[in-house]
Design an enzyme around this catalytic site. Structure first.
Site, PDB file in Angstrom:
ATOM      1  N   ARG A  86      -0.869 -26.904 -21.702  1.00  0.00           N
ATOM      2  CA  ARG A  86      -0.961 -25.614 -21.016  1.00  0.00           C
ATOM      3  C   ARG A  86       0.362 -25.247 -20.377  1.00  0.00           C
ATOM      4  NH1 ARG A  86      -2.679 -20.625 -21.292  1.00  0.00           N
ATOM      5  NH2 ARG A  86      -3.220 -19.706 -19.260  1.00  0.00           N
ATOM      6  N   VAL A 122      -7.969 -23.321  -9.127  1.00  0.00           N
ATOM      7  CA  VAL A 122      -8.446 -24.483  -9.877  1.00  0.00           C
ATOM      8  C   VAL A 122      -9.933 -24.351 -10.136  1.00  0.00           C
ATOM      9  CG1 VAL A 122      -6.636 -26.009  -9.025  1.00  0.00           C
ATOM     10  CG2 VAL A 122      -8.777 -25.811  -7.755  1.00  0.00           C
ATOM     11  N   VAL A 131      -8.902 -18.386  -4.556  1.00  0.00           N
ATOM     12  CA  VAL A 131      -9.722 -17.742  -5.584  1.00  0.00           C
ATOM     13  C   VAL A 131     -10.868 -18.666  -6.009  1.00  0.00           C
ATOM     14  CG1 VAL A 131      -9.662 -16.463  -7.766  1.00  0.00           C
ATOM     15  CG2 VAL A 131      -7.624 -16.575  -6.355  1.00  0.00           C
ATOM     16  N   SER A 157       0.793 -31.609 -12.061  1.00  0.00           N
ATOM     17  CA  SER A 157       0.040 -31.749 -10.820  1.00  0.00           C
ATOM     18  C   SER A 157      -0.086 -33.205 -10.387  1.00  0.00           C
ATOM     19  CB  SER A 157      -1.363 -31.145 -10.979  1.00  0.00           C
ATOM     20  OG  SER A 157      -2.078 -31.245  -9.775  1.00  0.00           O
ATOM     21  N   LYS A 181     -23.599 -10.847  -8.889  1.00  0.00           N
ATOM     22  CA  LYS A 181     -23.442 -11.952  -7.951  1.00  0.00           C
ATOM     23  C   LYS A 181     -24.714 -12.781  -7.847  1.00  0.00           C
ATOM     24  CE  LYS A 181     -20.446 -13.043  -5.922  1.00  0.00           C
ATOM     25  NZ  LYS A 181     -19.440 -14.044  -6.362  1.00  0.00           N
ATOM     26  N   GLU A 237     -20.893 -18.382 -15.363  1.00  0.00           N
ATOM     27  CA  GLU A 237     -19.680 -19.202 -15.235  1.00  0.00           C
ATOM     28  C   GLU A 237     -19.737 -20.520 -15.999  1.00  0.00           C
ATOM     29  OE1 GLU A 237     -22.246 -20.458 -11.712  1.00  0.00           O
ATOM     30  OE2 GLU A 237     -21.736 -18.567 -12.716  1.00  0.00           O
ATOM     31  N   ARG A 292     -20.028  -3.864  -7.727  1.00  0.00           N
ATOM     32  CA  ARG A 292     -20.191  -3.968  -9.168  1.00  0.00           C
ATOM     33  C   ARG A 292     -21.665  -3.803  -9.553  1.00  0.00           C
ATOM     34  NH1 ARG A 292     -17.209  -9.663  -9.953  1.00  0.00           N
ATOM     35  NH2 ARG A 292     -18.100  -9.912  -7.861  1.00  0.00           N
ATOM     36  N   HIS A 320     -22.843 -20.011  -9.311  1.00  0.00           N
ATOM     37  CA  HIS A 320     -21.975 -20.878  -8.485  1.00  0.00           C
ATOM     38  C   HIS A 320     -22.829 -21.759  -7.579  1.00  0.00           C
ATOM     39  CE1 HIS A 320     -18.441 -18.734  -9.899  1.00  0.00           C
ATOM     40  NE2 HIS A 320     -18.990 -17.596  -9.531  1.00  0.00           N
ATOM     41  N   ASP A 332     -15.637 -19.367  -4.581  1.00  0.00           N
ATOM     42  CA  ASP A 332     -17.007 -19.332  -5.098  1.00  0.00           C
ATOM     43  C   ASP A 332     -17.515 -20.724  -5.440  1.00  0.00           C
ATOM     44  OD1 ASP A 332     -17.775 -16.646  -4.944  1.00  0.00           O
ATOM     45  OD2 ASP A 332     -16.686 -16.142  -6.762  1.00  0.00           O
ATOM     46  N   TYR A 349     -23.843 -14.505 -12.272  1.00  0.00           N
ATOM     47  CA  TYR A 349     -23.063 -15.602 -11.696  1.00  0.00           C
ATOM     48  C   TYR A 349     -23.932 -16.318 -10.672  1.00  0.00           C
ATOM     49  CZ  TYR A 349     -18.785 -13.600 -13.697  1.00  0.00           C
ATOM     50  OH  TYR A 349     -17.825 -13.132 -14.559  1.00  0.00           O
TER      51      TYR A 349
END
Length: 372
Positions: free
Chosen positions: A203, A239, A267, A220, A75, A118, A15, A96, A270, A94
């Site tokens: 949700r 999550v 997922v 949950s 990144k 983020e 990217r 993280h 990160d 980003y």
């Protein structure tokens, strides 16, 4: 202001922080843009396209960092990149930081201002700069899971969608946010049996309305997670706690009770991952197996679709990037939602969740600005 766009150097990352179309917008606003040679090639953008848009082509990353005031990336900066940062720089990318204390220390030592995509918010309480990549990652997660389920990739040899007379795979999605909803959409669209585990009752109602009975939702709890994970052929971890490390929902002891050849797709990697046994992998070597369960934990899943991902990301970041270019850090004073993206300033952590996750003191950004 001078804008710098270096080439991404993280493994298998194609990217680019700005497309030629976005460069033209910055130039029209009166800013100078420097793009590292070859920065856009992985996403299909040649240097000539950037030149036509009004950018200068820099010979290497050193030249980009030397001349730029605002660095726009995709990144998190790698060690060689944070070493190039100086107090005059604003980094927009980003980050993280919660699971990455080494990077955090590097950014703190640089003295630069670091704004994380983020943790930028919007009026609805969403994460508008994370959302486009979450959409891509959620969809890719299902394609990756389907591939990983195949026998030659280490899976149990199950076709995700099944065939007439043979049931499809059972997919458990942990989290019903942007990633989870997109993963559920793709899995259900391919014919899989899907359950979404979510802790927000409103949700869950939204998901029920959207999917009109094509998937199940469960509130949950520890019991619900354990029951569904043990029944699943695929578990997709989706999550997110903004700015903080992801909670560990699947423990090592669960793996021995899961189906042999089942697949975990994390997922959330990160942010440290939501499976206890997760560690980051790359597109070149995406999986590993523990206790018979195949883990797919690629830390830059959207990088596999760099053209789509770069365009989607730029559509989200462009207005805020232009605000930073037009006003510098004063843009944060004018926009409290952009201000929530500020993670590092003057060698201090300026986001409370990031500070808590790293065990470092939190510095109020408004107080920090008075030092400038």
């Amino acid at each position: 202001m001078r804008i710098g766009v270096p080439k991404e150097i993280k493994s298998d990352e194609y990217r680019v922080g700005l497309t030629p179309t976005a460069v033209r917008e910055y130039v029209t606003h009166g800013h100078a843009v420097s793009v590292e040679a070859g920065a856009g090639l992985g996403a299909g953008y040649e240097d000539a396209a950037y030149v036509r848009a009004g950018a200068e082509i820099a010979s290497d990353a050193d030249a980009v960092f030397e001349t730029a005031d605002l660095i726009i990336k995709v990144k998190e900066p790698q060690k060689i990149e944070w070493a190039r940062l100086e107090p005059r720089h604003i980094l927009f990318t980003y980050l993280h930081l919660a699971p990455d204390p080494v990077q955090a220390d590097g950014l703190l030592a640089s003295g630069a201002a670091a704004i994380a995509y983020e943790t930028v918010t919007d009026k609805a309480g969403g994460l508008p700069l994370l959302a486009p990549m979450s959409e891509v990652a959620g969809r890719i997660a299902v394609f990756s899971a389907a591939e990983t389920l195949l026998k030659h990739n280490g899976g149990m040899g199950l076709l995700l969608c099944g065939v007439p007379g043979v049931p499809p795979a059972r997919v458990c999605v942990l989290g019903g946010g942007v990633v989870g909803a997109n993963a559920a959409r793709m899995a259900a669209g391919l014919g899989a049996e899907v359950v979404v585990i979510e802790r927000s009752v409103p949700r869950m109602r939204e998901l029920d309305d959207i999917f009109m009975g094509r998937l199940r939702t469960r509130y949950s709890t520890l019991d619900a997670v354990e029951e569904e994970v043990l029944l699943a052929d695929v578990v997709i971890g989706a999550v997110l706690t903004p700015g903080a490390a992801a909670p560990k929902l699947v423990r090592r002891e669960h793996l021995k009770r899961m189906k042999t050849g089942s697949v975990l797709v994390d997922v959330s990697i990160d942010q440290g991952g939501c499976f206890e046994t997760s560690h980051p992998t790359t597109h070149a070597d995406p999986t590993y197996t523990i206790d018979g369960v195949v883990h797919y934990c690629v830390a830059n899943m959207p990088g596999a679709a760099p053209r789509t991902s770069s365009e989607a990301l730029v559509h989200a970041t462009l207005p805020l990037g232009l605000a930073l270019a037009d006003h510098g850090l004063d843009a944060l004073k004018l926009d409290r939602h952009l201000a929530r993206g500020l993670n590092v300033l003057h060698g201090q952590i300026t986001h409370p969740a990031v500070a808590h996750a790293l065990g470092k003191p939190f510095s109020d950004p408004y107080a920090a600005w008075t030092q400038s």
